[in-house]
Design a protein around this motif. Structure first.
Motif, PDB file in Angstrom:
ATOM      1  N   LEU A   1     -13.949  -2.591   0.847  1.00  0.00           N
ATOM      2  CA  LEU A   1     -13.359  -3.604  -0.017  1.00  0.00           C
ATOM      3  C   LEU A   1     -13.559  -3.225  -1.488  1.00  0.00           C
ATOM      4  CD1 LEU A   1     -12.019  -6.422  -0.264  1.00  0.00           C
ATOM      5  CD2 LEU A   1     -14.323  -7.410  -0.242  1.00  0.00           C
TER       6      LEU A   1
ATOM      7  N   SER B   1       0.830  -1.202   0.000  1.00  0.00           N
ATOM      8  CA  SER B   1       0.000   0.000   0.000  1.00  0.00           C
ATOM      9  C   SER B   1       0.862   1.248   0.000  1.00  0.00           C
ATOM     10  CB  SER B   1      -0.951   0.016   1.214  1.00  0.00           C
ATOM     11  OG  SER B   1      -1.809  -1.098   1.198  1.00  0.00           O
TER      12      SER B   1
ATOM     13  N   LEU C   1      -4.599  -3.158   3.129  1.00  0.00           N
ATOM     14  CA  LEU C   1      -3.985  -4.093   2.195  1.00  0.00           C
ATOM     15  C   LEU C   1      -4.309  -3.670   0.767  1.00  0.00           C
ATOM     16  CD1 LEU C   1      -5.122  -7.431   3.932  1.00  0.00           C
ATOM     17  CD2 LEU C   1      -3.013  -6.156   4.349  1.00  0.00           C
ATOM     18  N   TYR C   2      -3.305  -3.613  -0.095  1.00  0.00           N
ATOM     19  CA  TYR C   2      -3.485  -3.292  -1.515  1.00  0.00           C
ATOM     20  C   TYR C   2      -4.368  -2.056  -1.685  1.00  0.00           C
ATOM     21  CZ  TYR C   2      -1.414  -7.843  -2.451  1.00  0.00           C
ATOM     22  OH  TYR C   2      -0.555  -8.912  -2.508  1.00  0.00           O
ATOM     23  N   SER C   3      -3.952  -0.967  -1.064  1.00  0.00           N
ATOM     24  CA  SER C   3      -4.766   0.246  -1.083  1.00  0.00           C
ATOM     25  C   SER C   3      -3.874   1.475  -1.133  1.00  0.00           C
ATOM     26  CB  SER C   3      -5.671   0.327   0.168  1.00  0.00           C
ATOM     27  OG  SER C   3      -6.511  -0.807   0.250  1.00  0.00           O
TER      28      SER C   3
ATOM     29  N   CYS D   1      -6.295  -2.133   9.480  1.00  0.00           N
ATOM     30  CA  CYS D   1      -5.590  -2.998   8.538  1.00  0.00           C
ATOM     31  C   CYS D   1      -5.775  -2.430   7.136  1.00  0.00           C
ATOM     32  CB  CYS D   1      -6.123  -4.429   8.619  1.00  0.00           C
ATOM     33  SG  CYS D   1      -5.304  -5.588   7.493  1.00  0.00           S
TER      34      CYS D   1
ATOM     35  N   GLU E   1      -9.206  -2.861   2.092  1.00  0.00           N
ATOM     36  CA  GLU E   1      -8.539  -3.884   1.284  1.00  0.00           C
ATOM     37  C   GLU E   1      -8.956  -3.758  -0.169  1.00  0.00           C
ATOM     38  OE1 GLU E   1      -7.808  -8.747   1.168  1.00  0.00           O
ATOM     39  OE2 GLU E   1      -9.078  -7.847   2.714  1.00  0.00           O
TER      40      GLU E   1
ATOM     41  N   ARG F   1     -10.893  -2.269   8.359  1.00  0.00           N
ATOM     42  CA  ARG F   1     -10.133  -2.994   7.335  1.00  0.00           C
ATOM     43  C   ARG F   1     -10.378  -2.357   5.970  1.00  0.00           C
ATOM     44  NH1 ARG F   1      -7.998  -8.230   7.301  1.00  0.00           N
ATOM     45  NH2 ARG F   1      -7.621  -9.129   5.222  1.00  0.00           N
TER      46      ARG F   1
END
Length: 841
Positions: free
Chosen positions: A821, A742, A757-759, A755, A774, A772
């Motif tokens: 998401l 990220s 992730l991939y952002s 959290c 993601e 979260r």
């Protein structure tokens, strides 16, 4: 009594006791300062002191049984015991923790090892009742490194009789400079006739026994001395001191200093919390490092200004020299002697020892050639293949030995060119509709978007700076100039010591139209070659290798294209090149063909010879002539497309070549590509800039893989970062946060246990606790060699959002305990719940 006094020959405590006893005889005493002593809440007087218990001498001073002190510090040390003995011996009472305003005994010193009370105010017991209040201010880190300000107020009773205090206010005498010759000069001045007349008049005057008469006599005597001093002594020049703001103290330092002050206040409120203390001193260390860095960069910029102004603007050059000149009027008699300077500069003209043997051989060779009158001089000098750039002194020396002849020619190796000059042009484009980089491009132009801790085009300029002969980098686009672009250009110039300019197109002119429009700027200085780079590509650019390959081409070649290997299917999305594998000449070029042509694609990096402007001029005139044909399919005369209008007709002409590379390369067309590029740039840092990568250590967050963290970012030691993470300026990462694959931009906050992730987390965005965020990676297919990242559309054919990385716009507020998401959130949104596969407008 601070720690620095430990190196003194005398015990400072003993010295203080003697001085206190001395002044106690004259009256009451007040002591204040840093005593470097910890006394907890131990009494500073004798408990239950009373002369009725034992027969004592009559003048024994009895300690009053006053209010007991309180203290936040529970530790007592040996120096503290000595301080208590001093108080008891001299009947001094400590105000800390006893007087209104500090009844609990606040900490006065804050250090990385903890907080303590070491700064005190002590007064004689007889004037303790006159103390109105005592106050310990909150810790201000910009005033002192560890101590707090102490403030108190006391009352006093006295009266002044105007009749007994008839004081004449004389003008303040000027300051005089006193030297070894001053006594003699002053005595000589007293013998001057005018001064002697004044002295005689004073001696004959009658001084009555009254205050006014004495004052008049004192004024007259002072006037005599002042007149003599004025005639014989030198004065200090009075100067108006103006407080100047430090030029290198910029907005980043100002912001960080304010944050440091605010955390200092928090530290004052929670001195027992080790996390608060650790966070504060980490921030203090960052502030100190940034101050030193800014000051160092400021000095570098001054040197850069002097270098640039010396030839271009001598008037401004000398003005800057005068501004920096130190007018201290000091004695410079110990300066370097002129003869030493002459010897030094004579030595600079001497030939280096390592070249003397070569020069001797060269002279012998030239002498033999001059003697051979029958043959024309065809060979002047030769340098081995390994010496690409020989010393210019050797070349000039060799040329000076040549006879004037029309037949004189030069023979150099293929690796050498005399005084080569290069430029680089980066095409940064401009704002267009429907860009796949939104919403990030709404706040900042894509070429300035930070990848691996630096703007995209920073990596281009850094690659150019590694080519020694690039003298200038020109940015061409139709972005409106703004502060962000100006700051970047100024910063890059200071760092890489290369002139960088931005040339703005009046409209979108295409990939080659801007080159032709600014041809005079590009050809200024007569460059031998110039690089052209698209800003939306990233990679480990092999510019030196391209230059070496291009210079080996046949004379008259126009361009060398950086060639990249791609899969058969993906090559249809790029410009495809068919080459001669032996000579690397481009035989056929097609931009985004409908069927398979070649797996060698155009990498968006080119090396041109100045002759390229010949076909550019031809295309421009053709477009200009066809302007009146009223054909809607014909583009305007200003727009020239490098790929379709130049490369296609130049293919198979012997003027267009390709340089193939296997190094990392990718396009940055979408936000997902930025995450992919971030990963590979961080991997490149392992061999080029390992200092940019974060490391594990005590008090640091856990680092997995390649991670870059800006020095101003605040990260809790329990956070886990990586692999492939970039943390921007002033970012705030809370306790237990997990970040992977990220980019966290400037000012973003990830609250505790969140959290990501991939952002991409936008500027000043806030991610709540236990939330979260993601996304889905857009990585190339690892099972296909040479696969490139897919540039997919935002929506599928049935109108659904394609899974991709999650992008959080600037100033977005995400609440706690939600899940975001595969979504895109536009700027300035305050979310209220969880979202999946959505665009939040």
């Amino acid at each position: 009594m601070s720690s620095y006094t430990q190196g003194l020959d005398r015990d400072i405590t003993e010295c203080l006791e003697q001085e206190t006893a001395k002044y106690m005889k004259m009256g009451n005493v007040l002591l204040c300062g840093d005593f470097n002593a910890r006394i907890a809440n131990s009494p500073d007087y004798i408990l239950n002191d009373d002369q009725s218990y034992l027969p004592l001498f009559d003048n024994y001073p009895i300690d009053k049984q006053i209010l007991k002190r309180q203290s936040s510090d529970t530790t007592i040390d040996s120096r503290g015991k000595s301080l208590l003995d001093l108080c008891i011996l001299n009947q001094l009472r400590i105000l800390n923790g006893r007087v209104l305003g500090d009844v609990f005994g606040k900490y006065t010193c804050y250090t990385p090892n903890g907080s303590s009370v070491v700064d005190y105010v002590m007064v004689s017991e007889s004037i303790l009742d006159q103390i109105l209040y005592f106050y310990v201010h909150n810790f201000m880190p910009t005033i002192s490194d560890c101590h707090c300000i102490l403030e108190w107020e006391m009352s006093s009773k006295f009266t002044v009789d105007d009749n007994d205090c008839n004081i004449n206010m004389f003008d303040k005498s000027p300051n005089f400079i006193w030297s070894d010759e001053s006594p003699t000069n002053f005595q000589t001045a007293l013998l001057l006739p005018d001064i002697q007349t004044q002295i005689d008049t004073f001696n004959k005057s009658i001084i009555k026994e009254s205050q006014s008469s004495v004052d008049e006599a004192a004024a007259e005597l002072s006037h005599i001395f002042l007149s003599a001093a004025t005639n014989s002594l030198k004065r200090n020049k009075l100067r108006n001191k103006k407080i100047k703001t430090k030029k290198w103290f910029d907005g980043d330092l100002y912001h960080l200093r304010n944050k440091l002050i605010s955390y200092g206040k928090i530290y004052s409120k929670f001195p027992y919390d080790p996390l608060v203390r650790g966070h504060y001193y980490k921030l203090n260390k960052q502030y100190s490092k940034l101050r030193k860095f800014k000051y160092k960069e400021y000095k570098k910029s001054l040197v850069e200004q002097l270098q640039n102004l010396h030839d271009d603007n001598p008037k401004s050059y000398w003005k800057l020299i005068n501004d920096l000149k130190n007018n201290d009027n000091k004695d410079h008699s110990s300066a370097v002697a002129p003869s030493v300077w002459v010897s030094h500069f004579n030595g600079l003209y001497q030939l280096h020892e390592s070249f003397k043997e070569r020069v001797a051989k060269l002279e012998k060779k030239l002498d033999n050639l001059e003697k051979n009158e029958d043959k024309s001089l065809r060979e002047v000098c030769y340098f081995p293949e390994t010496e690409i750039y020989p010393d210019a002194t050797r070349i000039v020396y060799a040329l000076s030995k040549l006879p004037v002849s029309d037949t004189t020619t030069f023979l150099f190796t293929s690796n050498f060119c005399l005084l080569i000059m290069l430029k680089a042009i980066i095409l940064i484009g401009g704002p267009i509709k429907g860009t796949r980089f939104r919403p990030l491009s709404l706040e900042l132009a894509k070429p300035l978007f930070p990848v691996a801790g630096f703007p995209v085009i920073y990596h281009h300029i850094e690659a150019c700076s590694k080519v020694p002969d690039i003298k200038e980098v020109i940015l061409i686009g139709f972005f409106q100039p703004n502060d962000a672009l100006t700051r970047f250009i100024n910063s890059a110039q200071m760092e890489f010591k290369i002139q960088i300019r931005y040339l703005q197109e009046y409209t979108a002119l295409g990939t080659a139209g801007g080159l032709y429009h600014f041809r005079d700027q590009i050809l200024a200085g007569q460059p031998d070659y110039f690089f052209v780079m698209n800003s939306d590509v990233c990679g480990d650019f092999p510019l030196k290798e391209m230059l070496q390959a291009h210079r080996k081409r046949v004379k008259g070649s126009y361009c060398t294209i950086l060639g990249i290997e791609a899969t058969r299917q993906q090559s249809l999305n790029y410009g495809c090149i068919v080459e001669n594998k032996d000579t690397h000449e481009v035989l056929h070029y097609v931009e985004k063909p409908e069927t398979y042509i070649s797996t060698t694609i155009n990498g968006g990096v080119y090396l041109f010879s100045p002759e390229i402007f010949q076909p550019l001029e031809l295309i421009f005139k053709q477009n200009l002539d066809s302007k009146y044909s009223f054909d809607p399919n014909i583009t305007t005369s200003e727009v020239i497309r490098l790929e379709q209008d130049i490369f296609v007709p130049l293919a198979s002409s012997g003027k267009l070549f390709v340089y193939d590379t296997k190094r990392f390369w990718s396009q940055i067309k979408s936000t997902g590509a930025a995450i992919y590029a971030n990963r590979h740039y961080l991997a490149i840092y392992q061999t080029t800039h390992k200092d940019r990568l974060a490391t594990n250590g005590e008090g640091k967050p856990k680092i997995i893989g390649d991670v870059t963290i800006h020095p101003t970012a605040q990260i809790h030691p329990t956070a886990v970062l990586g692999p492939n993470v970039s943390i921007g300026k002033y970012a705030n990462i809370g306790e237990g946060v997990r970040v992977r694959e990220s980019i966290v931009l400037e000012g973003a906050t990830l609250q505790d246990h969140s959290c990501v992730l991939y952002s991409i987390i936008g500027w000043n965005a806030v991610v709540g606790s236990w939330t979260r965020v993601e996304g889905t990676p857009n990585d190339p297919n690892p099972n296909k060699p040479f696969a490139k990242i897919e540039v997919t559309s935002i929506f599928t054919n049935d109108g659904k959002l394609n899974p991709s990385i999650t992008v959080i716009g600037s100033n977005v507020q995400i609440p706690s305990e939600v899940v975001i998401l595969n979504s895109i959130v536009l700027p300035d949104k305050s979310l209220s719940g969880s979202y999946k596969n959505q665009i939040i407008l």
